[in-house]
Design an enzyme around this catalytic site. Structure first.
Site, PDB file in Angstrom:
ATOM      1  N   PHE A  83      -8.436  41.762   2.575  1.00  0.00           N
ATOM      2  CA  PHE A  83      -8.167  42.347   1.259  1.00  0.00           C
ATOM      3  C   PHE A  83      -9.347  42.014   0.353  1.00  0.00           C
ATOM      4  O   PHE A  83      -9.447  40.924  -0.194  1.00  0.00           O
ATOM      5  CB  PHE A  83      -6.871  41.772   0.676  1.00  0.00           C
ATOM      6  CG  PHE A  83      -6.264  42.602  -0.418  1.00  0.00           C
ATOM      7  CD1 PHE A  83      -5.220  43.473  -0.151  1.00  0.00           C
ATOM      8  CD2 PHE A  83      -6.729  42.511  -1.721  1.00  0.00           C
ATOM      9  CE1 PHE A  83      -4.653  44.238  -1.165  1.00  0.00           C
ATOM     10  CE2 PHE A  83      -6.169  43.273  -2.735  1.00  0.00           C
ATOM     11  CZ  PHE A  83      -5.129  44.136  -2.463  1.00  0.00           C
ATOM     12  N   ASP A 106      -6.484  38.404  -7.176  1.00  0.00           N
ATOM     13  CA  ASP A 106      -5.635  37.642  -6.266  1.00  0.00           C
ATOM     14  C   ASP A 106      -6.359  36.432  -5.684  1.00  0.00           C
ATOM     15  O   ASP A 106      -7.531  36.496  -5.314  1.00  0.00           O
ATOM     16  CB  ASP A 106      -5.164  38.568  -5.138  1.00  0.00           C
ATOM     17  CG  ASP A 106      -4.202  37.894  -4.189  1.00  0.00           C
ATOM     18  OD1 ASP A 106      -3.389  37.083  -4.653  1.00  0.00           O
ATOM     19  OD2 ASP A 106      -4.276  38.183  -2.989  1.00  0.00           O
TER      20      ASP A 106
END
Length: 349
Positions: A27, A80
């Site tokens: 990611f 994140d």
């Protein structure tokens, strides 16, 4: 209130499963501010590559390194912790001397570049984010392939991701408790998170109901439409429906849904009646937003990932690349592709 997992799909519920974020490198997010540093000014823009660190932690460490107060370091958006991310931090450091930020050391972080800038970098002041995702253990390659093709044409619902509502929906639950008790909330962060969760949940509900009832891209009398990529909107009239529909089909115009709050929602007649009916049961959340003077706004119902491309590494692993404007969620794209498994089915962006 519809749970995030049960929100209506644009392309139908995915037939297969897959693993999102088996490791942080699956990611990757690269922040796109949409502008370059000025090269002068009392602020310093710092581009950071990080892995395993949340944004606030890095900002605090940078402030300590520069010997300034933590409030003097800002950023455009949270990224994140469990991902590989590139983003800009902004530190207010007046004076002509430029600190040597190449000496800044923090495990999992690397300074890529830095330069002087005239203005503070404020929350939300970014153009968008580029994503590179790897989905593993995909159980139905053909289904995912067809969905990717369809998303190129039809987009995905522009839902706020589950992370907007907190772990286990804690932010939305906090908003509901606040609405029911009317107890003052002093913590500014809690106020912000809870009000944002309340408004986002109502928006998601309106979009989900519209997807259930009709073609989400069918203009109805009183719809609020906006030029693609712009925030202002105008109201559709019966006389203009045919021409407006053509412009929507050409992706020149976007149909919006309400971000409920105080003041007029923006729609009229048939469209307004539909939106009000979609969230009629959520009187407490609506009353909270009005009471706290959160102004109503609009948001496009559909999201078209830009520069969407993909590459199958093998029959069960696919790398997907795309760009999203600020405020949109990569997980809202992924949920139209696979039923996610693993600990990171819902993650912060």
């Amino acid at each position: 209130m519809i749970e995030f997992d049960n929100l209506t799909y644009l392309h139908g519920k995915p037939q297969g499963t897959g693993l999102l974020k088996a490791n942080p490198e699956d990611f990757v997010v690269v922040e796109d501010l949409g502008f370059e540093p000025d090269g002068e000014g009392e602020h310093i823009l710092v581009r950071i590559l990080k892995n395993g660190c949340n944004t606030r932690f890095v900002a605090d460490a940078l402030a300590k390194f520069l010997k300034i107060h933590a409030r003097e370091v800002s950023f455009a958006g949270q990224k994140d912790k469990h991902a590989v991310t590139e983003q800009w931090l902004c530190a207010r450091v007046p004076g002509k001397e430029m600190p040597d930020l190449s000496a800044f050391q923090l495990e999992g972080c690397q300074v890529l570049e830095y330069a002087r800038h005239k203005r503070k970098l404020r929350l939300g002041a970014l153009k968008g984010n580029a994503f590179t995702l790897v989905l593993r253990e995909v159980s139905n390659r053909d289904d995912v392939e067809q969905r990717l093709i369809d998303i190129c044409v039809k987009g995905v619902p522009n839902y706020f991701g589950a992370q907007r509502f907190g772990i286990g929906g804690s932010n939305l639950q906090g908003a509901l408790r606040w609405a029911q008790t009317n107890t003052p909330v002093r913590d500014r962060n809690k106020r912000s998170f809870w009000l944002s969760a309340a408004r986002s949940a109502l928006f998601n509900q309106i979009v989900a109901e519209r997807l259930k009832k009709a073609d989400v891209n069918q203009v109805v009398d009183g719809d609020a439409l906006q030029l693609a990529g712009h925030g202002s909107w105008f109201v559709a009239t019966t006389e203009e429906l045919a021409e407006l529909q053509r412009r929507v089909n050409d992706k020149e115009l976007m149909i919006t849904a309400a971000l409920p709050g105080s003041g007029e929602w923006g729609t009229q007649r048939e469209a307004l009646a539909f939106e009000q009916a979609a969230v009629a049961a959520e009187t407490e959340l609506q009353a909270l937003l009005v009471r706290e003077k959160v102004e109503a706004a609009r948001r496009a119902m559909l999201l078209y990932p830009q520069q969407l491309s993909w590459n199958w590494w093998d029959d069960v692993t696919v790398e997907i690349r795309f760009w999203l404007p600020a405020g949109s969620f990569a997980t809202s794209v992924v949920r139209e592709l696979i039923n996610t498994t693993g600990d990171y089915a819902h993650i912060a962006e």
